[in-house]
Scaffold this motif. Structure first.
Motif, PDB file in Angstrom:
ATOM      1  N   ALA A 119       2.015   3.975  -6.554  1.00  0.00           N
ATOM      2  CA  ALA A 119       3.247   3.946  -7.117  1.00  0.00           C
ATOM      3  C   ALA A 119       3.365   5.166  -8.217  1.00  0.00           C
ATOM      4  N   SER A 128       7.635  -0.142   3.828  1.00  0.00           N
ATOM      5  CA  SER A 128       6.622  -1.101   3.907  1.00  0.00           C
ATOM      6  C   SER A 128       5.753  -1.177   5.421  1.00  0.00           C
ATOM      7  N   SER A 161       4.506   2.649   0.700  1.00  0.00           N
ATOM      8  CA  SER A 161       4.350   3.654  -0.021  1.00  0.00           C
ATOM      9  C   SER A 161       5.015   3.000  -1.580  1.00  0.00           C
ATOM     10  N   GLN A 162       4.977   3.648  -2.587  1.00  0.00           N
ATOM     11  CA  GLN A 162       5.464   3.292  -3.945  1.00  0.00           C
ATOM     12  C   GLN A 162       4.936   1.829  -4.132  1.00  0.00           C
ATOM     13  N   ILE A 163       3.699   1.675  -4.222  1.00  0.00           N
ATOM     14  CA  ILE A 163       3.125   0.343  -4.276  1.00  0.00           C
ATOM     15  C   ILE A 163       2.523   0.178  -5.505  1.00  0.00           C
ATOM     16  N   SER A 164       2.826  -0.868  -6.303  1.00  0.00           N
ATOM     17  CA  SER A 164       2.355  -0.946  -7.643  1.00  0.00           C
ATOM     18  C   SER A 164       1.624  -2.376  -7.554  1.00  0.00           C
ATOM     19  N   THR A 220       6.820  -3.510  -1.643  1.00  0.00           N
ATOM     20  CA  THR A 220       7.816  -2.484  -1.853  1.00  0.00           C
ATOM     21  C   THR A 220       8.892  -2.551  -0.845  1.00  0.00           C
ATOM     22  N   HIS A 221       9.715  -1.503  -0.998  1.00  0.00           N
ATOM     23  CA  HIS A 221      11.190  -1.419  -0.161  1.00  0.00           C
ATOM     24  C   HIS A 221      10.756  -1.733   1.307  1.00  0.00           C
ATOM     25  N   TYR A 256      16.841   4.636   0.269  1.00  0.00           N
ATOM     26  CA  TYR A 256      16.117   3.586  -0.185  1.00  0.00           C
ATOM     27  C   TYR A 256      16.390   2.854  -1.518  1.00  0.00           C
TER      28      TYR A 256
END
Ligand code: LLP
Length: 422
Positions: free
Chosen positions: A241, A163, A202-205, A158-159, A319
């Motif tokens: 995510a 992370s 965060s925002q993990i796919s 992630t970004h 971000y």
């Protein structure tokens, strides 16, 4: 988005048109759908209905009291990272026994307050914090239930700024030091070891990142049990995510894949499962409503200058986050488009909300929404450039409420205190 969509060409949140809201509340403001919060919470909770699970909503994404009340009524617990968040959770009626306290730098005062309340557990991030918690607990005749946040050294894909599970990040205890740190914890007088914890970003796919990290924790649980350190709960953190564009990831599929990985491990664990979802619950339950002040064409492009700015929504500039921008009145499908930058009034080049967007022609005075702004939006707002903190409106069916008014200019000025010698 089922709860925020065009109806007869006008964008609505549940049963109320955004243009009607904007006639009653000055822009910019955040607007949330109560039923979208409920729906997301239920989807998440249902994915783990076969297990003893505690869903601790991460307050940092959106901690308005009205939102917390909605989630408390659904049975949510809370993940907090400060005394302020802990007080917010308690004030909204979330029972202390359903609250976990995360964060890298809990102070002695915060620890003492949390112990008095009887929270479920501290997620501990360092040896020094263990000593501190033990000391405060002893001094106040308490025992602190703790879990160690393990840093599994896994790349969440992630970004870089969100992370948290790589060894170079400040978070958690390196997994290679986990056993010895648990042994230290078990030896401290004010501490009772109850769990194990992770949060890798965060925002993990990338589901494999969760899988790899959980595998490390599950392995540790077995080793700890051999040492008679009985882990009673495993906390998977947050991080799932959400889609920010229509073509983005399919949220339901991602949740199902995530749940499948967890179920595979959980069935052999004999543990309570704790989750700290934030963005998944709040992200697509809110929009930012803003008005175009000026349209400014220059040689290379056109700027849509709107009344919301980076102080209201920091994510695009911080971000490189992408929020879908759409007019509140639905454009004709064949309407001609131009490429625009949506920018705010703040005196910084980084003050933008969206760059290089192809949009139907929009005139000054028109309303726009930025989608997927329910998480990490209002909570991260500031008063930079002496812009009053942004308002928040909640819609629940056909009801609406200003759940946080924007302060007046006088209230903003009155926050300062001038010494009497000036
Ligand atoms: N638990 C812990 C310990 C966390 O640090 C976080 C988020 C969460 C749970 C919730 O993660 P979520 O489910 O929302 O991914 N401001 C950034 C995101 C920062 C994430 C901080 N930690 C953004 O706007 O993208």
């Amino acid at each position: 988005m089922q709860h925020i969509r065009y109806q007869n060409s006008a964008m609505q949140v549940e049963e109320i048109a955004i243009s009607d809201l904007a006639s009653r509340y000055p822009t910019p403001f955040y607007c949330y759908s109560a039923n979208a919060f409920r729906q997301q919470y239920r989807r998440f909770a249902n994915a783990f209905a076969d297990f003893p699970a505690l869903i601790c909503y991460a307050l940092k994404v959106n901690s308005n009291q009205a939102i917390l009340k909605i989630l408390a009524a659904e049975g949510a617990g809370a993940d907090v990272v400060s005394q302020g968040e802990l007080r917010r959770a308690l004030a909204a009626g979330i029972p202390a026994g359903k609250i976990v306290f995360s964060g890298v730098a809990k102070t002695a005062a915060e620890i003492e307050f949390a112990l008095q309340q009887g929270i479920h557990c501290f997620n501990v991030e360092s040896e020094s914090e263990l000593y501190q918690i033990s000391q405060v607990a002893e001094q106040t005749n308490n025992t602190a239930a703790i879990s160690l946040r393990i840093n599994p050294d896994v790349d969440a894909g992630t970004h870089a700024k969100i992370s948290t599970g790589k060894s170079e990040n400040k978070f958690g205890i390196p997994w290679k030091l986990a056993l010895q740190t648990y042994q230290l914890a078990a030896s401290l007088p004010g501490i009772k070891v109850t769990g194990i914890d992770m949060h890798i970003g965060s925002q993990i796919s990338k589901i494999s990142a969760f899988d790899q990290s959980i595998a490390r924790l599950v392995d540790l649980i077995a080793q700890l049990r051999e040492l008679d350190i009985n882990i009673q709960h495993i906390d998977f953190g947050g991080g799932l995510a959400i889609p920010y564009t229509a073509e983005d990831i399919d949220e339901q599929t991602l949740l199902a894949e995530y749940a499948a990985v967890i179920s595979r491990y959980a069935s052999q664990l004999n543990c309570q499962l704790i989750f700290e979802p934030g963005r998944f619950i709040a992200g697509n339950a809110g929009v930012l409503v803003t008005k175009v002040i000026y349209v400014k064409p220059v040689q290379q492009k056109t700027f849509l200058i709107v009344d919301a700015a980076m102080n209201d929504l920091i994510r695009p500039t911080l971000y490189d986050a992408w929020h879908h921008v759409a007019p509140v009145i639905e454009p004709q499908t064949d309407a001609p488009t131009t490429v625009v930058d949506v920018v705010g009034p703040v005196c910084e080049t980084g003050d933008y909300l969206a760059l290089d967007r192809s949009m139907p022609k929009v005139a000054a005075g028109e309303l726009l929404v930025l989608h997927s702004a329910g998480a990490y939006g209002a909570v991260a707002a500031s008063t930079y450039n002496s812009r009053p903190l942004i308002a928040e409106v909640l819609v629940d069916g056909n009801r609406e409420h200003l759940i946080r008014p924007s302060p007046s200019y006088q209230q903003l000025i009155d926050l300062d205190s001038v010494p009497d010698w000036l």
